[in-house]
Motif scaffolding. Structure first.
Motif, mmCIF file in Angstrom:
data_model
loop_
_atom_site.group_PDB
_atom_site.id
_atom_site.type_symbol
_atom_site.label_atom_id
_atom_site.label_comp_id
_atom_site.label_asym_id
_atom_site.label_seq_id
_atom_site.Cartn_x
_atom_site.Cartn_y
_atom_site.Cartn_z
ATOM 1 N N LEU A 164 0.846 -1.185 0.000
ATOM 2 C CA LEU A 164 0.000 0.000 0.000
ATOM 3 C C LEU A 164 0.885 1.238 0.000
ATOM 4 C CD1 LEU A 164 -3.115 0.484 0.132
ATOM 5 C CD2 LEU A 164 -2.812 0.898 2.584
ATOM 6 N N HIS A 165 0.740 2.067 -1.048
ATOM 7 C CA HIS A 165 1.541 3.276 -1.206
ATOM 8 C C HIS A 165 0.689 4.497 -0.877
ATOM 9 C CE1 HIS A 165 4.827 1.282 -3.646
ATOM 10 N NE2 HIS A 165 3.873 0.365 -3.639
ATOM 11 N N ALA A 166 1.331 5.556 -0.352
ATOM 12 C CA ALA A 166 0.581 6.748 0.037
ATOM 13 C C ALA A 166 1.485 7.965 0.026
ATOM 14 C CB ALA A 166 -0.036 6.576 1.423
ATOM 15 N N VAL A 167 0.877 9.147 -0.143
ATOM 16 C CA VAL A 167 1.529 10.425 0.137
ATOM 17 C C VAL A 167 0.648 11.155 1.145
ATOM 18 C CG1 VAL A 167 2.240 12.657 -0.765
ATOM 19 C CG2 VAL A 167 2.709 10.583 -2.079
ATOM 20 N N SER A 168 1.218 11.497 2.297
ATOM 21 C CA SER A 168 0.475 12.113 3.397
ATOM 22 C C SER A 168 0.991 13.524 3.658
ATOM 23 C CB SER A 168 0.631 11.279 4.669
ATOM 24 O OG SER A 168 0.290 9.927 4.454
ATOM 25 N N TYR A 169 0.085 14.390 4.132
ATOM 26 C CA TYR A 169 0.468 15.757 4.449
ATOM 27 C C TYR A 169 -0.148 16.171 5.783
ATOM 28 C CZ TYR A 169 -4.255 17.389 3.225
ATOM 29 O OH TYR A 169 -5.606 17.592 3.200
ATOM 30 N N HIS A 170 0.434 17.208 6.375
ATOM 31 C CA HIS A 170 -0.087 17.782 7.608
ATOM 32 C C HIS A 170 0.610 19.113 7.825
ATOM 33 C CE1 HIS A 170 -0.144 18.445 12.057
ATOM 34 N NE2 HIS A 170 -1.412 18.219 11.821
ATOM 35 N N PHE A 171 -0.086 20.098 8.383
ATOM 36 C CA PHE A 171 0.507 21.424 8.545
ATOM 37 C C PHE A 171 1.748 21.389 9.426
ATOM 38 C CE2 PHE A 171 -2.032 21.298 12.416
ATOM 39 C CZ PHE A 171 -1.241 21.967 13.338
ATOM 40 N N GLY A 172 1.867 20.402 10.295
ATOM 41 C CA GLY A 172 3.007 20.322 11.197
ATOM 42 C C GLY A 172 4.277 19.768 10.566
ATOM 43 N N MET A 173 4.224 19.379 9.264
ATOM 44 C CA MET A 173 5.391 18.775 8.625
ATOM 45 C C MET A 173 6.311 19.792 7.975
ATOM 46 S SD MET A 173 3.557 15.430 6.899
ATOM 47 C CE MET A 173 5.092 14.741 6.301
ATOM 48 N N GLY A 174 6.060 21.099 8.182
ATOM 49 C CA GLY A 174 6.900 22.113 7.556
ATOM 50 C C GLY A 174 6.700 22.094 6.055
ATOM 51 N N ASP A 175 7.795 22.098 5.298
ATOM 52 C CA ASP A 175 7.714 22.081 3.839
ATOM 53 C C ASP A 175 7.941 20.665 3.295
ATOM 54 O OD1 ASP A 175 10.382 21.867 4.483
ATOM 55 O OD2 ASP A 175 11.078 23.309 2.983
ATOM 56 N N LYS A 176 7.332 19.688 3.938
ATOM 57 C CA LYS A 176 7.491 18.293 3.541
ATOM 58 C C LYS A 176 6.123 17.611 3.415
ATOM 59 C CE LYS A 176 12.102 18.040 4.021
ATOM 60 N NZ LYS A 176 12.376 19.455 4.347
ATOM 61 N N VAL A 177 6.060 16.627 2.532
ATOM 62 C CA VAL A 177 4.997 15.623 2.543
ATOM 63 C C VAL A 177 5.688 14.270 2.620
ATOM 64 C CG1 VAL A 177 3.341 17.034 1.266
ATOM 65 C CG2 VAL A 177 4.889 15.492 0.008
ATOM 66 N N ARG A 178 4.958 13.242 3.035
ATOM 67 C CA ARG A 178 5.605 11.949 3.278
ATOM 68 C C ARG A 178 5.062 10.864 2.359
ATOM 69 N NH1 ARG A 178 7.042 10.006 9.198
ATOM 70 N NH2 ARG A 178 8.577 11.634 8.706
ATOM 71 N N TYR A 179 5.965 10.275 1.597
ATOM 72 C CA TYR A 179 5.659 9.080 0.809
ATOM 73 C C TYR A 179 5.939 7.862 1.677
ATOM 74 C CZ TYR A 179 6.556 5.282 -2.527
ATOM 75 O OH TYR A 179 6.552 4.072 -3.182
ATOM 76 N N SER A 180 4.996 6.930 1.727
ATOM 77 C CA SER A 180 5.181 5.739 2.556
ATOM 78 C C SER A 180 4.737 4.494 1.815
ATOM 79 C CB SER A 180 4.394 5.867 3.869
ATOM 80 O OG SER A 180 3.008 5.960 3.618
ATOM 81 N N VAL A 181 5.316 3.373 2.205
ATOM 82 C CA VAL A 181 4.963 2.067 1.646
ATOM 83 C C VAL A 181 4.668 1.128 2.811
ATOM 84 C CG1 VAL A 181 5.646 0.154 0.166
ATOM 85 C CG2 VAL A 181 6.513 2.463 -0.309
ATOM 86 N N ILE A 182 3.449 0.593 2.827
ATOM 87 C CA ILE A 182 3.051 -0.390 3.834
ATOM 88 C C ILE A 182 3.217 -1.777 3.226
ATOM 89 C CG2 ILE A 182 1.211 -1.196 5.348
ATOM 90 C CD1 ILE A 182 2.162 1.661 5.954
ATOM 91 N N GLY A 183 3.958 -2.644 3.907
ATOM 92 C CA GLY A 183 4.199 -3.984 3.411
ATOM 93 C C GLY A 183 2.989 -4.889 3.570
ATOM 94 N N THR A 184 3.086 -6.078 3.042
ATOM 95 C CA THR A 184 1.971 -7.033 3.128
ATOM 96 C C THR A 184 1.731 -7.521 4.556
ATOM 97 O OG1 THR A 184 3.503 -8.813 2.531
ATOM 98 C CG2 THR A 184 2.241 -7.795 0.748
ATOM 99 N N ASP A 185 2.676 -7.228 5.469
ATOM 100 C CA ASP A 185 2.468 -7.551 6.884
ATOM 101 C C ASP A 185 1.689 -6.463 7.611
ATOM 102 O OD1 ASP A 185 4.382 -5.568 6.909
ATOM 103 O OD2 ASP A 185 5.818 -6.661 8.177
ATOM 104 N N GLY A 186 1.282 -5.406 6.890
ATOM 105 C CA GLY A 186 0.507 -4.332 7.492
ATOM 106 C C GLY A 186 1.321 -3.309 8.248
ATOM 107 N N ARG A 187 2.651 -3.317 8.077
ATOM 108 C CA ARG A 187 3.527 -2.390 8.785
ATOM 109 C C ARG A 187 4.315 -1.542 7.782
ATOM 110 N NH1 ARG A 187 4.671 -3.579 14.068
ATOM 111 N NH2 ARG A 187 6.829 -2.845 13.846
ATOM 112 N N LEU A 188 4.755 -0.375 8.242
ATOM 113 C CA LEU A 188 5.531 0.518 7.395
ATOM 114 C C LEU A 188 6.827 -0.150 6.955
ATOM 115 C CD1 LEU A 188 5.783 3.493 6.309
ATOM 116 C CD2 LEU A 188 7.143 3.940 8.371
ATOM 117 N N ARG A 189 7.054 -0.179 5.627
ATOM 118 C CA ARG A 189 8.303 -0.729 5.099
ATOM 119 C C ARG A 189 9.335 0.349 4.845
ATOM 120 N NH1 ARG A 189 10.750 -1.516 0.259
ATOM 121 N NH2 ARG A 189 8.977 -1.017 -1.100
#
Length: 482
Positions: A164-189
């Protein structure tokens, strides 16, 4: 009568939770439809101020229909539990302390199945939730403690790797957004923090077999709206100064952001910023921030891409484009006639060629999700003749061009997003049905329509016990993956 269009008509909230069994079916439900159709959307549990309410901020409510054996076994609607439902329903909400930056509004934007779980999703630092098969809220879902600080409403599951791939944002992240990959075990890879131009609202992203596509567009954090919604009047000026100095520049410590009062239905803390540089970024899926190639585009906003795929030298994306949003009208996405485009993005030349594929006002594009990130042959969209977000038009568009297949429902009927369901796991692309809510405003009633995916002709219709308000996103969760 409300003066806010997102509290009236097709948007008018329902005030109770219902459970209904053995629903009436017109036509014949195929035996291969064995699972649940679930759809999420805003539904304020309490009265709200129509002058400040934004549709995106309503408390989340999931509507679900269970189909099996040619029958519609049940319908349920349930609020996603939060501090709002705890106050109003005297029902214990999950504890979000340390598991999300923001508190308050229940996840109101999407609902998916992943790893055998049913997940209600939202963005911007608010907590996502795990639901039971019967749609009761079980707990905050933070991917087994590996994703803190919020997730996204629009992850994409790679059909080959099942990650599961995602790009997440939040005002507290400064000038960044976060790309993440969740593995088939349901945890952040893995994750990558991508540098952007400030603090944008990044509702969705695109994915190909090789590339992450990031939309850094001119809807950005609004300190005035944020403090009005969450900060006591006497300290708002100081809070606005602090937010303006920090947000979009440096990260806000989690300990500070998490102490803000819980969010409630009201003003959206993002708005159109004509001075923000609009651009799209391409990053290799196994790359990092330094590998992002940025390409300028004309100012616009993208809520919902249809799909993307690799081509020699770059990426092609089909997507719905708004000329602008949240500029003068802060109640919902009502500005700038939205339309379907194709962006051909050249990585070497750093150019983006935009081609309008259809002039109709359409939104909520969907495709056969088994081909996410690969070349697709069809997409399904809903739209209207007058440029509104919801209307009586449903269309199938072919990626290769040519005129769309269009079905127009009767006057006074509005359609929600339609989701594709394959006839079988190994069916050819586009062989199956599309399902979605159809609401007759005069009759104050909603049905689940099951249509042939190619012709858009009726297969069956399930009448629901009450009207379902216009909402956001739904998905089909087959029994085998629950």
């Amino acid at each position: 009568m409300s003066t806010n269009r997102f509290l009236a008509g097709e948007f008018e909230p329902v005030r109770a939770e219902y459970t209904e069994h053995d629903l009436a079916v017109t036509g014949t439900l195929p035996d291969w439809l064995d699972g649940r159709y679930l759809r999420n959307g805003p539904n304020p549990i309490a009265d709200v101020d129509p002058d400040t309410y934004n549709w995106f901020t309503g408390d989340g409510m999931v509507h679900g229909i269970r189909l099996a054996g040619g029958e519609a076994l049940w319908y349920r609607n349930r609020w996603v539990d939060s501090e709002s439902t705890q106050r109003r329903l005297n029902r214990q909400a999950p504890d979000v302390a340390g598991r999300s930056i923001m508190r308050g509004i229940g996840a109101n934007t999407n609902v998916i199945g992943f790893g055998g779980r049913t997940l209600a999703l939202v963005e911007a630092g608010l907590p996502c939730a795990e639901l039971s098969d019967e749609l009761e809220t079980l707990d905050v879902w933070d991917f087994d403690g590996t994703v803190r600080g919020g997730y996204t409403a629009h992850p994409l599951e790679d059909p080959v790797t099942c990650e599961l791939h995602a790009v997440s944002y939040h005002f507290g992240m400064g000038d960044k957004v976060r790309y993440s990959v969740i593995g088939t075990d349901g945890r952040l890879r893995r994750h990558v923090d991508i540098t952007v131009g400030g603090s944008p609202m990044m509702h969705a992203f695109s994915l190909t077999e090789s590339t992450v596509v990031v939309y850094d567009l001119p809807v950005t954090f609004d300190a005035e709206a944020a403090t009005t919604a969450t900060v006591p009047r006497g300290v708002r000026p100081l809070a606005r100064l602090a937010m303006s100095a920090l947000v979009g520049r440096v990260p806000t410590p989690h300990a500070i952001a998490s102490r803000l009062p819980p969010g409630r239905p009201g003003a959206l803390p993002y708005r159109w910023d004509p001075d923000y540089r609009a651009r799209v970024g391409l990053m290799p899926r196994e790359g990092d921030d330094a590998d992002v190639v940025w390409i300028d585009v004309d100012p616009c906003y993208v809520y919902h891409p249809l799909n993307a795929h690799d081509v020699v030298g770059g990426v092609v994306v089909d997507l719905v484009v708004h000329d602008r949003t949240f500029d003068r009208d802060r109640t919902g996405p009502s500005e700038g006639r939205q339309h379907l485009e194709r962006w051909t993005i050249d990585r070497e030349r750093r150019t983006c060629r935009r081609e309008r594929l259809w002039d109709a006002a359409v939104e909520f594009p969907r495709m056969d999700d088994r081909f996410t990130g690969r070349a697709h042959d069809s997409g399904w969209l809903v739209g209207s003749e007058d440029g509104g977000m919801f209307g009586s038009l449903l269309a199938r568009v072919a990626a290769s061009g040519g005129g769309p297949v269009v079905r127009r429902f009767a006057d006074g009927v509005t359609l929600g997003e339609f989701t594709f369901v394959p006839r079988a796991d190994d069916a050819v692309q586009g062989d199956g049905a599309v399902v979605g809510f159809v609401t007759d405003l005069a009759a104050n009633s909603t049905s689940l329509a099951v249509l042939d995916a190619q012709t858009l002709e009726d297969i069956a219709s399930v009448r629901l016990p009450h009207r379902v308000p216009a909402g956001f996103h739904g998905n089909w969760l087959p029994t085998t993956s629950q």
